[in-house]
Design an enzyme around this catalytic site. Sequence first.
Site, PDB file in Angstrom:
ATOM      1  N   CYS A   1       0.838  -1.209   0.000  1.00  0.00           N
ATOM      2  CA  CYS A   1       0.000   0.000   0.000  1.00  0.00           C
ATOM      3  C   CYS A   1       0.868   1.252   0.000  1.00  0.00           C
ATOM      4  O   CYS A   1       1.485   1.583   1.017  1.00  0.00           O
ATOM      5  CB  CYS A   1      -0.914  -0.027   1.227  1.00  0.00           C
ATOM      6  SG  CYS A   1      -1.941   1.432   1.410  1.00  0.00           S
TER       7      CYS A   1
ATOM      8  N   CYS B   1      -0.432   4.052   2.293  1.00  0.00           N
ATOM      9  CA  CYS B   1      -0.158   3.808   3.716  1.00  0.00           C
ATOM     10  C   CYS B   1       1.306   4.058   4.049  1.00  0.00           C
ATOM     11  O   CYS B   1       1.630   4.645   5.073  1.00  0.00           O
ATOM     12  CB  CYS B   1      -0.468   2.353   4.081  1.00  0.00           C
ATOM     13  SG  CYS B   1      -2.028   1.748   3.442  1.00  0.00           S
ATOM     14  N   ASP B   2       2.205   3.600   3.194  1.00  0.00           N
ATOM     15  CA  ASP B   2       3.614   3.506   3.591  1.00  0.00           C
ATOM     16  C   ASP B   2       4.564   4.418   2.823  1.00  0.00           C
ATOM     17  O   ASP B   2       5.730   4.546   3.209  1.00  0.00           O
ATOM     18  CB  ASP B   2       4.094   2.046   3.433  1.00  0.00           C
ATOM     19  CG  ASP B   2       3.326   1.107   4.349  1.00  0.00           C
ATOM     20  OD1 ASP B   2       2.896   1.556   5.423  1.00  0.00           O
ATOM     21  OD2 ASP B   2       3.153  -0.068   3.987  1.00  0.00           O
TER      22      ASP B   2
HETATM   23  C1  LIG Z   1       0.844  -4.183   5.705  1.00  0.00           C
HETATM   24  C2  LIG Z   1      -0.374  -3.288   5.541  1.00  0.00           C
HETATM   25  C3  LIG Z   1      -0.293  -1.970   5.938  1.00  0.00           C
HETATM   26  C4  LIG Z   1      -1.411  -1.134   5.824  1.00  0.00           C
HETATM   27  N1  LIG Z   1      -1.304   0.153   6.266  1.00  0.00           N
HETATM   28  C5  LIG Z   1      -2.395   0.936   6.247  1.00  0.00           C
HETATM   29  C6  LIG Z   1      -2.312   2.283   6.744  1.00  0.00           C
HETATM   30  O1  LIG Z   1      -1.267   2.734   7.212  1.00  0.00           O
HETATM   31  N2  LIG Z   1      -3.452   3.026   6.674  1.00  0.00           N
HETATM   32  C7  LIG Z   1      -4.622   2.569   6.147  1.00  0.00           C
HETATM   33  O2  LIG Z   1      -5.608   3.295   6.154  1.00  0.00           O
HETATM   34  N3  LIG Z   1      -4.710   1.316   5.647  1.00  0.00           N
HETATM   35  C8  LIG Z   1      -3.636   0.491   5.681  1.00  0.00           C
HETATM   36  N4  LIG Z   1      -3.719  -0.773   5.169  1.00  0.00           N
HETATM   37  C9  LIG Z   1      -4.994  -1.217   4.587  1.00  0.00           C
HETATM   38  C10 LIG Z   1      -6.019  -1.526   5.702  1.00  0.00           C
HETATM   39  O3  LIG Z   1      -5.426  -2.345   6.685  1.00  0.00           O
HETATM   40  C11 LIG Z   1      -7.240  -2.204   5.082  1.00  0.00           C
HETATM   41  O4  LIG Z   1      -7.819  -1.323   4.151  1.00  0.00           O
HETATM   42  C12 LIG Z   1      -8.304  -2.535   6.138  1.00  0.00           C
HETATM   43  O5  LIG Z   1      -7.767  -3.365   7.150  1.00  0.00           O
HETATM   44  C13 LIG Z   1      -9.495  -3.247   5.506  1.00  0.00           C
HETATM   45  O6  LIG Z   1     -10.397  -3.518   6.533  1.00  0.00           O
HETATM   46  P1  LIG Z   1     -11.527  -4.641   6.413  1.00  0.00           P
HETATM   47  O7  LIG Z   1     -12.190  -4.670   7.737  1.00  0.00           O
HETATM   48  O8  LIG Z   1     -12.344  -4.405   5.213  1.00  0.00           O
HETATM   49  O9  LIG Z   1     -10.767  -6.018   6.125  1.00  0.00           O
HETATM   50  P2  LIG Z   1      -9.494  -6.763   6.795  1.00  0.00           P
HETATM   51  O10 LIG Z   1      -8.662  -5.825   7.615  1.00  0.00           O
HETATM   52  O11 LIG Z   1      -8.874  -7.452   5.646  1.00  0.00           O
HETATM   53  O12 LIG Z   1     -10.190  -7.811   7.758  1.00  0.00           O
HETATM   54  C14 LIG Z   1     -10.839  -8.943   7.281  1.00  0.00           C
HETATM   55  C15 LIG Z   1     -11.284  -9.769   8.463  1.00  0.00           C
HETATM   56  O13 LIG Z   1     -12.100 -10.847   8.009  1.00  0.00           O
HETATM   57  C16 LIG Z   1     -11.740 -12.013   8.717  1.00  0.00           C
HETATM   58  N5  LIG Z   1     -12.184 -13.162   7.952  1.00  0.00           N
HETATM   59  C17 LIG Z   1     -11.854 -13.584   6.703  1.00  0.00           C
HETATM   60  N6  LIG Z   1     -12.512 -14.710   6.380  1.00  0.00           N
HETATM   61  C18 LIG Z   1     -13.301 -15.002   7.453  1.00  0.00           C
HETATM   62  C19 LIG Z   1     -14.232 -16.052   7.744  1.00  0.00           C
HETATM   63  N7  LIG Z   1     -14.486 -17.039   6.874  1.00  0.00           N
HETATM   64  N8  LIG Z   1     -14.854 -16.042   8.953  1.00  0.00           N
HETATM   65  C20 LIG Z   1     -14.617 -15.060   9.851  1.00  0.00           C
HETATM   66  N9  LIG Z   1     -13.770 -14.043   9.617  1.00  0.00           N
HETATM   67  C21 LIG Z   1     -13.115 -14.027   8.439  1.00  0.00           C
HETATM   68  C22 LIG Z   1     -10.234 -11.898   8.924  1.00  0.00           C
HETATM   69  O14 LIG Z   1      -9.785 -12.736   9.977  1.00  0.00           O
HETATM   70  C23 LIG Z   1     -10.149 -10.413   9.281  1.00  0.00           C
HETATM   71  O15 LIG Z   1     -10.412 -10.237  10.649  1.00  0.00           O
HETATM   72  C24 LIG Z   1      -2.622  -1.633   5.275  1.00  0.00           C
HETATM   73  C25 LIG Z   1      -2.700  -2.970   4.858  1.00  0.00           C
HETATM   74  C26 LIG Z   1      -1.597  -3.797   4.991  1.00  0.00           C
HETATM   75  C27 LIG Z   1      -1.685  -5.245   4.564  1.00  0.00           C
END
Ligand SMILES: Cc1cc2nc3c(=O)[nH]c(=O)nc-3n(C[C@H](O)[C@H](O)[C@H](O)COP(=O)(O)OP(=O)(O)OC[C@H]3O[C@@H](n4cnc5c(N)ncnc54)[C@H](O)[C@@H]3O)c2cc1C
Length: 311
Positions: free
Chosen positions: A138, A141-142
């Site tokens: 990302c 983000c970084d």
């Molecule tokens: C290394 C890294 C750094 C980042 N840095 C930033 C930053 O600095 N700022 C920023 O704004 N964004 C950042 N991002 C992006 C940000 O983290 C994501 O946009 C955000 O986390 C997405 O949120 P979400 O809740 O949609 O999904 P996710 O965070 O992907 O969460 C998905 C969830 O679903 C769960 N899950 C999946 N399948 C199942 C299932 N079958 N049953 C139950 N649970 C399940 C997983 O365990 C997880 O808890 C970064 C991403 C990464 C990888």
Amino acid sequence: MTDKKEKQEKTIIIGSGPAGMSAALYAARANLEPLVLSGMELGGQVSVTHIVENYPGFPEGIEGPKLVENFQKQAERFGTKVEFDSATEVDLSTRPFRVKTWGNEYLAETLIITTGATPRHLDIPGEKEFTGRGVSYCATCDGHFFQGKDVIVVGGGDSALEEGLFLTRYVNSVKIIHRREELRAGAILQNRAFKNDKVEFIWNTVVTEIIGDGIVDTVKLKNVKTGNEEELKTDGVFIFIGHIPNTDLYEGQLELDENGYVQVDRFMQTSVPGVYAAGEVADSHFRQVITSAGMGAGAAMQAIHFLEDHS
Ligand SMILES: Cc1cc2nc3c(=O)[nH]c(=O)nc-3n(C[C@H](O)[C@H](O)[C@H](O)COP(=O)(O)OP(=O)(O)OC[C@H]3O[C@@H](n4cnc5c(N)ncnc54)[C@H](O)[C@@H]3O)c2cc1C
């Protein structure tokens, strides 16, 4: 699904990332006592983020695991139940919806899907070890952490070029490593990249290993045409080879777009009334903590209205 006695819930939230935990906070404050199924990654992608500097309210930034802990504590304070369990099967054909997990079976009057999307990995030595230590998925983000540095971008599609161009705001140079000699990205982006003095392309090449001592220092490259191998010094490796939405469970039950993301309207409503989706599972564009959290809050607000209208 078996005939085992199901536990009844008003709202089940599948996923515990920013979207899931924000949905839980809103649902809990409406006394729905939501159940969050955490999945294998409690806190989602934030749990593997070293520091988040673009989520408002934390002027000095906040460590990813600490933000996860805060999200969970705040949601639990109002009655959220968090189960360290994964949904393995859902049946959305009738309401209440059935959700099967490793340990239990549930009936849910409303469902909020927040299972995110997983960045595609190169699956090479060093990638996992250096994630957050020079390896990133990302630029928004970084990028800021790489002021004046030399980085590589892996990929040849729109996001590789967009993110590579975005990085030129900060870095000294961006080398785009692409396994072919033609880009998949659109013509306008290609022109912009070719014209940018900070951007250089390395064609027909793959990264085979990421090396460093605590942080990234070097990558090993292999030319796929000649077989030649070389090492390249770099401060960062940005990998943009696509995302995989975690939507297997809903195939054939919810409308998905051509890339497998759950289709929602602006109220986070899916094609099944009472089933909402939020965050990266339904958003291939913004991919941020704040946008995912906002969608999660919106989905919960709609679920609350739905339950009021259908009780
Ligand atoms: C290394 C890294 C750094 C980042 N840095 C930033 C930053 O600095 N700022 C920023 O704004 N964004 C950042 N991002 C992006 C940000 O983290 C994501 O946009 C955000 O986390 C997405 O949120 P979400 O809740 O949609 O999904 P996710 O965070 O992907 O969460 C998905 C969830 O679903 C769960 N899950 C999946 N399948 C199942 C299932 N079958 N049953 C139950 N649970 C399940 C997983 O365990 C997880 O808890 C970064 C991403 C990464 C990888």
